[in-house]
Design a protein around this motif. Sequence first.
Motif, short mmCIF file in Angstrom:
data_model
loop_
_atom_site.label_atom_id
_atom_site.label_comp_id
_atom_site.label_asym_id
_atom_site.label_seq_id
_atom_site.Cartn_x
_atom_site.Cartn_y
_atom_site.Cartn_z
N SER A 10 -27.61 -32.05 0.20
CA SER A 10 -28.54 -30.97 0.56
C SER A 10 -27.86 -29.62 0.45
O SER A 10 -26.67 -29.47 0.75
N GLY A 11 -28.67 -28.63 0.04
CA GLY A 11 -28.18 -27.26 0.04
C GLY A 11 -27.88 -26.74 1.43
O GLY A 11 -27.25 -25.69 1.60
N MET A 12 -28.35 -27.47 2.44
CA MET A 12 -28.04 -27.12 3.83
C MET A 12 -26.59 -27.50 4.17
O MET A 12 -26.01 -26.97 5.11
N ASP A 13 -26.05 -28.47 3.41
CA ASP A 13 -24.68 -28.93 3.67
C ASP A 13 -23.67 -28.29 2.71
O ASP A 13 -22.56 -27.96 3.10
N LEU A 14 -24.05 -28.18 1.45
CA LEU A 14 -23.20 -27.57 0.43
C LEU A 14 -24.11 -26.73 -0.45
O LEU A 14 -25.10 -27.24 -0.96
N PRO A 15 -23.84 -25.43 -0.57
CA PRO A 15 -24.75 -24.59 -1.36
C PRO A 15 -24.99 -25.19 -2.74
O PRO A 15 -24.12 -25.85 -3.31
N ARG A 16 -26.18 -24.93 -3.26
CA ARG A 16 -26.60 -25.65 -4.46
C ARG A 16 -25.83 -25.23 -5.70
O ARG A 16 -25.85 -25.92 -6.70
N PHE A 17 -25.15 -24.10 -5.64
CA PHE A 17 -24.33 -23.69 -6.79
C PHE A 17 -22.93 -24.30 -6.73
O PHE A 17 -22.16 -24.14 -7.66
N ALA A 18 -22.61 -25.00 -5.64
CA ALA A 18 -21.26 -25.54 -5.47
C ALA A 18 -21.23 -27.05 -5.74
O ALA A 18 -22.25 -27.72 -5.71
N GLY A 19 -20.04 -27.55 -5.99
CA GLY A 19 -19.87 -28.98 -6.19
C GLY A 19 -20.05 -29.37 -7.65
O GLY A 19 -20.35 -28.55 -8.51
N ILE A 20 -19.82 -30.67 -7.94
CA ILE A 20 -19.96 -31.19 -9.30
C ILE A 20 -21.43 -31.50 -9.55
O ILE A 20 -22.07 -32.18 -8.74
N ALA A 21 -21.94 -31.01 -10.67
CA ALA A 21 -23.38 -31.16 -10.94
C ALA A 21 -23.70 -32.57 -11.40
O ALA A 21 -23.23 -33.03 -12.44
N THR A 22 -24.54 -33.27 -10.62
CA THR A 22 -25.18 -34.51 -11.08
C THR A 22 -26.67 -34.25 -11.08
O THR A 22 -27.13 -33.26 -10.51
N PHE A 23 -27.45 -35.13 -11.73
CA PHE A 23 -28.90 -34.94 -11.75
C PHE A 23 -29.45 -34.89 -10.33
O PHE A 23 -29.28 -35.83 -9.54
N MET A 24 -30.05 -33.75 -9.99
CA MET A 24 -30.71 -33.55 -8.70
C MET A 24 -29.78 -33.78 -7.52
O MET A 24 -30.22 -34.10 -6.44
N ARG A 25 -28.47 -33.63 -7.77
CA ARG A 25 -27.40 -33.78 -6.75
C ARG A 25 -27.34 -35.21 -6.17
O ARG A 25 -26.93 -35.42 -5.02
N LEU A 26 -27.77 -36.17 -6.99
CA LEU A 26 -27.72 -37.57 -6.59
C LEU A 26 -26.30 -38.10 -6.73
O LEU A 26 -25.47 -37.53 -7.43
N PRO A 27 -25.98 -39.24 -6.08
CA PRO A 27 -24.67 -39.84 -6.29
C PRO A 27 -24.51 -40.31 -7.74
O PRO A 27 -25.48 -40.73 -8.38
#
Length: 318
Positions: A10-27
């Motif tokens: 969730s963007g509430m836990d990690l901003p949506r511009f951060a982290g490694i991009a997967t489809f829809m931020r799924l595992p």
Amino acid sequence: MTDPFFQPTSGMDLPRFAGIATFMRLPYVPFDHPRIGDVQIGLFGLPFDGGTSNRPGPRHGPRQMRDLSTMIRAEHPVTRLRPFEAARCADLGDAAPNPVEVNDTLDRFTAFARRLKSQGIRPLAAGGDHLCTLPMLRGIAAEAPLGLVHFDSHTDLFPAYFGGKTLTHGNPFRAAVDEGLLDPKRMIQIGIRGTQYDSADRDFAKAHGIRIVTIEEMFARGIPDVMAEARDIVGTRPTYMSYDIDFVDPSVAPGTGTPEWGGPNAFQAMQVVRECAGMNIAGGDLVEVSPPVDPTGGTAWLAVSLMFEMLCVMVTAL
Ligand code: MN
Ligand code: MN
């Protein structure tokens, strides 16, 4: 029961511009992952554009689409459906192409799709050009032909290009009918427009009973009426949904190799998918996003928003 492992970040836990991009931020769950057997809907890339007859570029589609898909949140704005709680979804990575060998790539993609089928995973693929749909169908429709709901400005029913048996993104559905992967009586193609070399595609459609809805007919009748007909045609049996981004008007989706003017706006582009609710979608793809033609990512952002709409329809069929 919601499985916490399969929830997107969730963007509430990690901003949506951060982290490694997967489809829809799924595992990320590749085939050797211990949870692969629990996946119900697999999102993945088909980074191949060797079937492109004009301007190439969709091989770069999945990476840009993953990036823009991090903007997707968990809840549908209209239905309030939360698809990632209703079904276990994951990013399976990309099927590996051979960028210089068309038929080898088709065989690799077919093997990938067959593997999904054997695991009971419904595919939701990001192209790649439209030829990438053919190996998906070879992989999942081998036992029984599927219905097809197809959004595109082209029928992709043309005879082989350049003589011989050459497969391109202009003829995957003709090949799929010839190979018995699609039931032509349960096929509908919506949004067709643009200049053509000839009418060979229309002749093929007529001979096989494939329903073509031109963009003129779609706008004259209205989307709800056309989509009610689409639901009648595909019925309740398993159906594939294939969405070519060039269905959308190039003023909103310029990032594609073969744009045609006079198409739907972004709202209408989403509306046609919402109207597929109730269809038994066995798999789907969103193809022909070409980042080199739209480096802003606007086309990819619309494309992944459409994939979210497709996912919400797929979830209700499980
Ligand atoms: Mn197409
Ligand atoms: Mn097209």
